[in-house]
Structures are given as structure tokens and as C-alpha cells.
Design a protein around this motif. Structure first.
Motif, PDB file in Angstrom:
ATOM      1  N   LEU A  34       3.226   4.227  -8.145  1.00 37.05           N
ATOM      2  CA  LEU A  34       4.360   3.757  -7.359  1.00 37.05           C
ATOM      3  C   LEU A  34       5.459   4.814  -7.387  1.00 37.05           C
ATOM      4  CD1 LEU A  34       4.386   0.099  -8.689  1.00 37.05           C
ATOM      5  CD2 LEU A  34       3.395   0.918  -6.561  1.00 37.05           C
ATOM      6  N   ARG A  52       0.843  -1.188   0.000  1.00 36.30           N
ATOM      7  CA  ARG A  52       0.000   0.000   0.000  1.00 36.30           C
ATOM      8  C   ARG A  52       0.881   1.241   0.000  1.00 36.30           C
ATOM      9  NH1 ARG A  52      -3.878  -0.329   4.949  1.00 36.30           N
ATOM     10  NH2 ARG A  52      -4.276   1.794   4.205  1.00 36.30           N
ATOM     11  N   PRO A  53       0.761   2.102  -1.046  1.00 36.28           N
ATOM     12  CA  PRO A  53       1.616   3.281  -1.132  1.00 36.28           C
ATOM     13  C   PRO A  53       1.332   4.314  -0.055  1.00 36.28           C
ATOM     14  CG  PRO A  53       0.603   2.743  -3.260  1.00 36.28           C
ATOM     15  CD  PRO A  53      -0.068   1.914  -2.213  1.00 36.28           C
ATOM     16  N   CYS A  72       9.898   2.338   0.426  1.00 39.91           N
ATOM     17  CA  CYS A  72       9.785   1.420  -0.706  1.00 39.91           C
ATOM     18  C   CYS A  72       8.327   0.993  -0.870  1.00 39.91           C
ATOM     19  CB  CYS A  72      10.672   0.194  -0.493  1.00 39.91           C
ATOM     20  SG  CYS A  72      10.604  -1.006  -1.846  1.00 39.91           S
ATOM     21  N   ASP A  73       7.786   1.144  -2.091  1.00 39.76           N
ATOM     22  CA  ASP A  73       6.384   0.806  -2.353  1.00 39.76           C
ATOM     23  C   ASP A  73       6.186  -0.651  -2.749  1.00 39.76           C
ATOM     24  OD1 ASP A  73       5.546   3.348  -1.786  1.00 39.76           O
ATOM     25  OD2 ASP A  73       5.571   4.039  -3.874  1.00 39.76           O
ATOM     26  N   ASN A  96       7.936   5.375  -4.728  1.00 43.73           N
ATOM     27  CA  ASN A  96       9.206   4.953  -4.146  1.00 43.73           C
ATOM     28  C   ASN A  96       9.571   3.546  -4.619  1.00 43.73           C
ATOM     29  OD1 ASN A  96       9.357   7.359  -2.509  1.00 43.73           O
ATOM     30  ND2 ASN A  96       7.768   6.452  -1.221  1.00 43.73           N
TER      31      ASN A  96
END
Length: 298
Positions: A46, A8-9, A15-16, A48
Motif C-alpha cells: 500500500l 486494487r493498488p 488513495c489505495d 498511497n
């Protein structure tokens, strides 16, 4: 890989993608996280990602990288070109030259292969080229107006590097038209592709640009005029004959003589069909004009 690595962003993390946290300080050279259009992740952005180059669908740069990386996979290219078509239709493509290059490369690479994906790619590709060339043509018109009033471009918020049709050299124009003509030759029964192709050719500077490939276009148009004559194909036939007339008017000497006999026979056949249908319409009028121009001074 087919695994569900996306996290989950909205959660606080550097980090995604689950499992790649260890690469944050040592990024990968390349990472492909492209999702098909029906994927539950397709609309996730996304931000990261521990990689220098990312092939994904969340922005134009990454989407173009998907196409350039997976050119061999026709199913992926259909999905990519369909997404690009949505952007081109809204005139939202930023890197026009790179997009045109990708679409042309995809159409050329898969042209002589057979299958539903291959046909879909050609149809979508021709539609893409129609919108891209139309947008460039409109940019050229605005560019011409900006010469008189340079403040107009600033008021629209446009940059000086906007790609217009007038900024494309002859080689680029010929390659675009040649790709369209080759696709039309291979898929003569796909009415939607023929329509997209004819409309795309209409976006060039008429008749000067199509005259660069006069003989190739005449060959294709003769097939279209003779094969597309149903009520649902009238628009395509009319557009083709009108453009044919403009080309014939431009032609001189040996060019005008090229397949002149076949052009005359094709036009006479159109007249015959119109007489049988008891129709005296715009197409009939243009056909007579073609006959006049093709026989004038030859």
C-alpha cells in the motif's frame, strides 16, 4: 475494523484504500492496516495511504510500528515476531536496535502469561534474538577486518552505521541475555525454546559477555543439564556443558565457588548416565574438564 477497505493498488488513484479518498489532503495521524499472514491482502503493498503513520506488514518500518502499537495483543505479536524472524534469518533487518528492543519488550510483557500464543511468542522471540545477535557478531568480525582494509566495507556496499556486537554496551548485552534466561526459566519444558536460548548465548563474546550474568547462567544451565538428557536433546546438552566449562574457566574466587557443589554433582550424574549407556563421547570429555576447572584452586 475487520472490513475490506483495500482497493486494487494498480488502479490510477491517489488513495489505495476505499473510503479514505477525502483524507488525501488531510491525512490521518495514524492508520492500522495490518493483515494476518493468511489474509488475501497480506502481500499487497500500500503506497498511497492518507496517514502520517501507517501500521502494516509491507515493510520493516510499518511492521515495527504494528508491534509497538499492538504490544498488548499476544496473537498480533506472534504474527509480527514471526515475520521479523524471517527477516532476521536472512540478515535483512535494517533497524537492528529497534527490532531487538521490540522483541525483548514483547517477550518481557507476555512472559508470565499462560497460553499457546504466549509460548509461541517466547520461542519465536528467542529465535529472533539468536539470529539478530549472530548477525551482529558477524558484523563485528567484518568490522575487525575492515580496520585493516577499509575498502572492504565500501565494496560490500555497507554503511558506517551497521550495528555490530562490539558496538553494544554492557547494559544492552545484559538485557538481551537476561530476557533469554527469564524465558528459559519460565518455559523449562519447551526444548525448542531452550535450544534457541542456548544458541543465542553462544553468539556473544565467550566467556566475557556471559560472565556478566555468571550466577544466573549457572542456575539455568544446571537445570538444563539435569533435565535434558534424551537422544533428541544431546546437542543442547553438549552446547550447554561446553559453554558451562568456558564460564568456569573464566571464573575466579567466590564466583567459581558459587554452586560449585551442585555443578560437581550434575557433572557426576552425566558421567553416570554415559557409563550406563557405555558412551565415551565429546560430552564425557568436556564433563571431566568441568570437574577439573571447578575444583582447581578452590
Amino acid at each position: 475494523s475487520g472490513t475490506s477497505l483495500v482497493t486494487r493498488p494498480d488502479l490510477p488513484t491517489d488513495c489505495d484504500i476505499d473510503g479514505l479518498e477525502s483524507r488525501v489532503k488531510n491525512p490521518l495521524e495514524f492508520l492500522g492496516v495490518y493483515f494476518e499472514e493468511d489474509s488475501v491482502y497480506t502481500n499487497i503493498s500500500l503506497t498511497n495511504i492518507p496517514a502520517y503513520k501507517v501500521a502494516a506488514s509491507d515493510n520493516e518500518e510499518r511492521l515495527l510500528l504494528v508491534g509497538e502499537t499492538y504490544l498488548e495483543r499476544c496473537d498480533v505479536m506472534v504474527s509480527v515476531v514471526r515475520r521479523l524472524l524471517t527477516m532476521a534469518r536472512g540478515n535483512d533487518v535494517k533497524d537492528v536496535r529497534r527490532t531487538i528492543e521490540l522483541v525483548i519488550h514483547a517477550m518481557e510483557h507476555h512472559l508470565w502469561k499462560n497460553g499457546q500464543d504466549e509460548e509461541a511468542l517466547q520461542i519465536l522471540g528467542a529465535a529472533n534474538l539468536f539470529y539478530l545477535v549472530r548477525n551482529m557478531s558477524e558484523n563485528a568480525e567484518r568490522e575487525s577486518g575492515d580496520l585493516n582494509d577499509p575498502t572492504e566495507k565500501q565494496e560490500r556496499g555497507e554503511k558506517d552505521d551497521v550495528v555490530s556486537l562490539s558496538s553494544c554496551n554492557i547494559t544492552v548485552k545484559k538485557r538481551i541475555m537476561k530476557t533469554i534466561l527469564n524465558s528459559m526459566e519460565k518455559h523449562q519444558s519447551l526444548t525448542s525454546l531452550i535450544r534457541n536460548g542456548v544458541l543465542a548465548l553462544w553468539q556473544f563474546n565467550i566467556p566475557d559477555d556471559p560472565a556478566l550474568l555468571y550466577r544466573e547462567i549457572i542456575d539455568r544451565f544446571l537445570v538444563i543439564v539435569s533435565s535434558l538428557n534424551g537422544p533428541d536433546e544431546e546437542y543442547v546438552q553438549r552446547s550447554t556443558i561446553i559453554l558451562l566449562n568456558r564460564l568456569v574457566c573464566k571464573a575466579e574466587g567466590e564466583e567459581k565457588k558459587y554452586k560449585g557443589g551442585r555443578i560437581v554433582l550434575s557433572m557426576m550424574e552425566v558421567i553416570r548416565r554415559k557409563l550406563e549407556e557405555k558412551l565415551a563421547d565429546e560430552v564425557m570429555e568436556v564433563v571431566w574438564s568441568v570437574l577439573w576447572n571447578i575444583t582447581d584452586e578452590t
